[in-house]
Design a protein around this motif. Structure first.
Motif, PDB file in Angstrom:
ATOM      1  N   VAL A  38      31.533  48.146  30.345  1.00  0.00           N
ATOM      2  CA  VAL A  38      30.374  48.763  29.709  1.00  0.00           C
ATOM      3  C   VAL A  38      29.739  47.781  28.742  1.00  0.00           C
ATOM      4  CG1 VAL A  38      29.588  50.692  28.299  1.00  0.00           C
ATOM      5  CG2 VAL A  38      31.451  51.010  29.910  1.00  0.00           C
ATOM      6  N   LEU A  39      28.395  47.668  28.801  1.00  0.00           N
ATOM      7  CA  LEU A  39      27.688  46.825  27.844  1.00  0.00           C
ATOM      8  C   LEU A  39      27.861  47.409  26.445  1.00  0.00           C
ATOM      9  CD1 LEU A  39      26.480  45.783  30.536  1.00  0.00           C
ATOM     10  CD2 LEU A  39      24.316  45.486  29.300  1.00  0.00           C
ATOM     11  N   LEU A  40      28.193  46.540  25.509  1.00  0.00           N
ATOM     12  CA  LEU A  40      28.577  46.994  24.182  1.00  0.00           C
ATOM     13  C   LEU A  40      27.392  47.471  23.350  1.00  0.00           C
ATOM     14  CD1 LEU A  40      30.973  47.438  22.383  1.00  0.00           C
ATOM     15  CD2 LEU A  40      30.748  45.104  21.533  1.00  0.00           C
ATOM     16  N   ASN A  41      26.310  46.714  23.324  1.00  0.00           N
ATOM     17  CA  ASN A  41      25.143  47.078  22.518  1.00  0.00           C
ATOM     18  C   ASN A  41      23.870  46.962  23.360  1.00  0.00           C
ATOM     19  OD1 ASN A  41      26.203  47.578  19.756  1.00  0.00           O
ATOM     20  ND2 ASN A  41      26.971  45.489  20.005  1.00  0.00           N
ATOM     21  N   PRO A  42      23.693  47.827  24.326  1.00  0.00           N
ATOM     22  CA  PRO A  42      22.496  47.741  25.167  1.00  0.00           C
ATOM     23  C   PRO A  42      21.284  48.332  24.452  1.00  0.00           C
ATOM     24  CG  PRO A  42      23.787  49.618  25.831  1.00  0.00           C
ATOM     25  CD  PRO A  42      24.558  48.951  24.716  1.00  0.00           C
ATOM     26  N   SER A  43      20.134  48.164  25.061  1.00  0.00           N
ATOM     27  CA  SER A  43      18.906  48.778  24.567  1.00  0.00           C
ATOM     28  C   SER A  43      18.121  49.293  25.762  1.00  0.00           C
ATOM     29  CB  SER A  43      18.071  47.765  23.781  1.00  0.00           C
ATOM     30  OG  SER A  43      17.599  46.739  24.640  1.00  0.00           O
ATOM     31  N   GLU A  44      17.063  50.018  25.486  1.00  0.00           N
ATOM     32  CA  GLU A  44      16.252  50.553  26.575  1.00  0.00           C
ATOM     33  C   GLU A  44      15.554  49.441  27.346  1.00  0.00           C
ATOM     34  OE1 GLU A  44      13.897  54.077  25.873  1.00  0.00           O
ATOM     35  OE2 GLU A  44      14.845  54.334  23.909  1.00  0.00           O
ATOM     36  N   THR A  74      20.194  60.475  29.012  1.00  0.00           N
ATOM     37  CA  THR A  74      21.325  59.787  28.396  1.00  0.00           C
ATOM     38  C   THR A  74      21.967  58.881  29.436  1.00  0.00           C
ATOM     39  OG1 THR A  74      21.701  61.674  26.937  1.00  0.00           O
ATOM     40  CG2 THR A  74      23.500  60.098  27.173  1.00  0.00           C
ATOM     41  N   PHE A  75      22.174  57.621  29.098  1.00  0.00           N
ATOM     42  CA  PHE A  75      22.717  56.678  30.078  1.00  0.00           C
ATOM     43  C   PHE A  75      23.412  55.537  29.356  1.00  0.00           C
ATOM     44  CE2 PHE A  75      18.305  55.701  29.193  1.00  0.00           C
ATOM     45  CZ  PHE A  75      18.333  54.341  28.894  1.00  0.00           C
ATOM     46  N   LEU A  76      24.114  54.729  30.148  1.00  0.00           N
ATOM     47  CA  LEU A  76      24.709  53.483  29.667  1.00  0.00           C
ATOM     48  C   LEU A  76      24.596  52.450  30.769  1.00  0.00           C
ATOM     49  CD1 LEU A  76      27.654  53.578  31.246  1.00  0.00           C
ATOM     50  CD2 LEU A  76      28.307  54.995  29.334  1.00  0.00           C
ATOM     51  N   PHE A  77      24.858  51.205  30.434  1.00  0.00           N
ATOM     52  CA  PHE A  77      24.799  50.112  31.399  1.00  0.00           C
ATOM     53  C   PHE A  77      26.212  49.597  31.651  1.00  0.00           C
ATOM     54  CE2 PHE A  77      20.517  50.069  29.663  1.00  0.00           C
ATOM     55  CZ  PHE A  77      19.741  49.892  30.801  1.00  0.00           C
ATOM     56  N   ILE A  78      26.519  49.378  32.923  1.00  0.00           N
ATOM     57  CA  ILE A  78      27.832  48.854  33.289  1.00  0.00           C
ATOM     58  C   ILE A  78      27.661  47.512  33.997  1.00  0.00           C
ATOM     59  CG2 ILE A  78      28.834  51.155  33.514  1.00  0.00           C
ATOM     60  CD1 ILE A  78      28.655  50.797  36.574  1.00  0.00           C
ATOM     61  N   LEU A  79      28.683  46.684  33.887  1.00  0.00           N
ATOM     62  CA  LEU A  79      28.714  45.384  34.562  1.00  0.00           C
ATOM     63  C   LEU A  79      29.841  45.411  35.576  1.00  0.00           C
ATOM     64  CD1 LEU A  79      27.764  42.439  34.817  1.00  0.00           C
ATOM     65  CD2 LEU A  79      29.405  41.846  33.018  1.00  0.00           C
ATOM     66  N   ASN A  80      29.467  45.203  36.834  1.00  0.00           N
ATOM     67  CA  ASN A  80      30.451  45.235  37.905  1.00  0.00           C
ATOM     68  C   ASN A  80      30.043  44.218  38.966  1.00  0.00           C
ATOM     69  OD1 ASN A  80      32.353  45.828  39.878  1.00  0.00           O
ATOM     70  ND2 ASN A  80      32.178  48.049  39.599  1.00  0.00           N
TER      71      ASN A  80
END
Length: 373
Positions: free
Chosen positions: A354-360, A317-323
């Motif tokens: 946080v990226l709103l609608n990321p994908s794998e 489980t993960f998410l993508f962040i923009l920094n």
């Protein structure tokens, strides 16, 4: 001579043509360089849609299954061997603490008690005689030379030995008398007889493993449930709860938290908690399954992100962040879900986007901010 001049002129023109072609070629290559540079920028990702991480500590509600159990429930065994002489209760009987439930008979125990009492009386008499002898010698010892010192000492020792023997016999008699009291089976607390396993004439005692009765406390119940690990830190003392049972459709009961196991159960990673439920009118039954609603709140604020920002895949489980213009993949653990937000735990900072609608297929790396101006 004239032909020689013509040849020289042609040579000069050809040379100039070659130079011109070379210059144009060089210039053409110089003009292609910006195009190549432009193509290399296109490998950077376009600026994605992002949203700020939310830090909040909301109150939330969960519903978990639980079980109503008697506050106390025990099996009553016979401590001494004997035959059931009389029974005063049966399954379903409500009893009070100390109430007589059954009487056993053991004739040999009565005989032993009588023998112990006789022995006690005899030893008491021996003690009284030894004490009288000592008192007489002690009185005579006041007359000089009437009684030797050793005789007085021997009489004193005899009196003390008799006293010790009498005390030992007295203790033995009390023990036998106490064992005889175990022939009377009494209720250890207020409750209801849930099972009766013997009949009059049955042999019971230490040689059998069958209990005489099962008794449960019915005027007070325990509501026991296993709270999942992710909610374990959200409970607090006197936390209110409401619950329903299938045997009482349409009714809702209220209670407060009474105790917690404090440590997680290693088998299912859950926290056992209990609620005491008064039941003086016997509206509830021990053994019922219940559905409990709890209102919980974390002790500290946590991170919340849109539900669509979290990716669940075989890799985790993960998410993508923009920094600082870079996209980074961060592994997280999900907590609770509230409306369209999900609680997450991981290496996150308040300033992360946080990226709103990321994908794998989303790639890590720099983003191209120039294409989005």
């Amino acid at each position: 001579m004239k032909n020689k001049k013509v040849n020289n002129s042609l040579t000069i023109k050809l040379s100039l043509s070659l130079v011109t072609i070379v210059l144009f070629s060089y210039c053409g290559q110089g003009e292609q360089t910006p195009a190549n540079a432009k193509n290399s920028i296109q490998y950077d990702q376009a600026l994605p849609k992002t949203v700020a991480i939310k830090i909040d500590n909301p109150e939330y509600q969960i519903s978990v299954p639980a079980e109503l159990r008697p506050y106390e429930q025990v099996a009553l065994y016979a401590k001494v061997t004997g035959f059931v002489q009389r029974l005063f209760v049966d399954r379903g009987s409500f009893v009070k603490k100390g109430q007589l439930l059954a009487v056993l008979e053991a004739p040999e125990m009565d005989q032993r008690l009588n023998a112990d009492r006789s022995s006690e009386q005899r030893l008491y008499s021996d003690y009284l005689f030894a004490k009288q002898s000592f008192d007489r010698l002690k009185e005579a010892f006041r007359t000089e030379g009437a009684v030797a010192d050793i005789e007085l000492e021997r009489s004193k020792n005899a009196m003390e030995s008799s006293l010790a023997a009498y005390n030992a016999s007295k203790a033995g008699t009390a023990g036998t008398s106490q064992l005889r009291q175990y022939l009377n089976i009494r209720a250890p607390f207020d409750g209801v007889i849930t099972d009766r396993n013997v009949s009059v004439g049955a042999l019971v005692g230490s040689t059998t493993n069958v209990p005489l009765f099962m008794i449960a406390q019915s005027n007070r119940l325990r509501l026991t449930l296993s709270l999942p690990e992710k909610h374990a830190a959200s409970i607090h003392q006197d936390m209110p709860a409401t619950f329903t049972v299938s045997s009482r459709p349409g009714e809702t009961f209220s209670t407060k938290l009474s105790r917690s196991a404090s440590l997680l159960d290693q088998r299912d990673r859950s926290l056992k908690i209990e609620f005491d439920v008064p039941n003086s009118q016997n509206r509830l039954q021990g053994g019922d399954y219940a559905q409990v609603k709890l209102r919980l709140k974390r002790t500290n604020p946590t991170f919340w992100v849109p539900e669509k920002s979290v990716i669940n895949s075989q890799s985790g489980t993960f998410l993508f962040i923009l920094n600082q213009g870079k996209i980074k993949k961060v592994a997280v653990k999900e907590g609770i879900r509230l409306n369209s937000l999900t609680e997450v735990f991981g290496q996150l900072k308040q300033e992360d986007m946080v990226l709103l609608n990321p994908s794998e297929e989303t790639k890590e790396g720099k983003v191209n901010t120039a294409n989005n101006i």
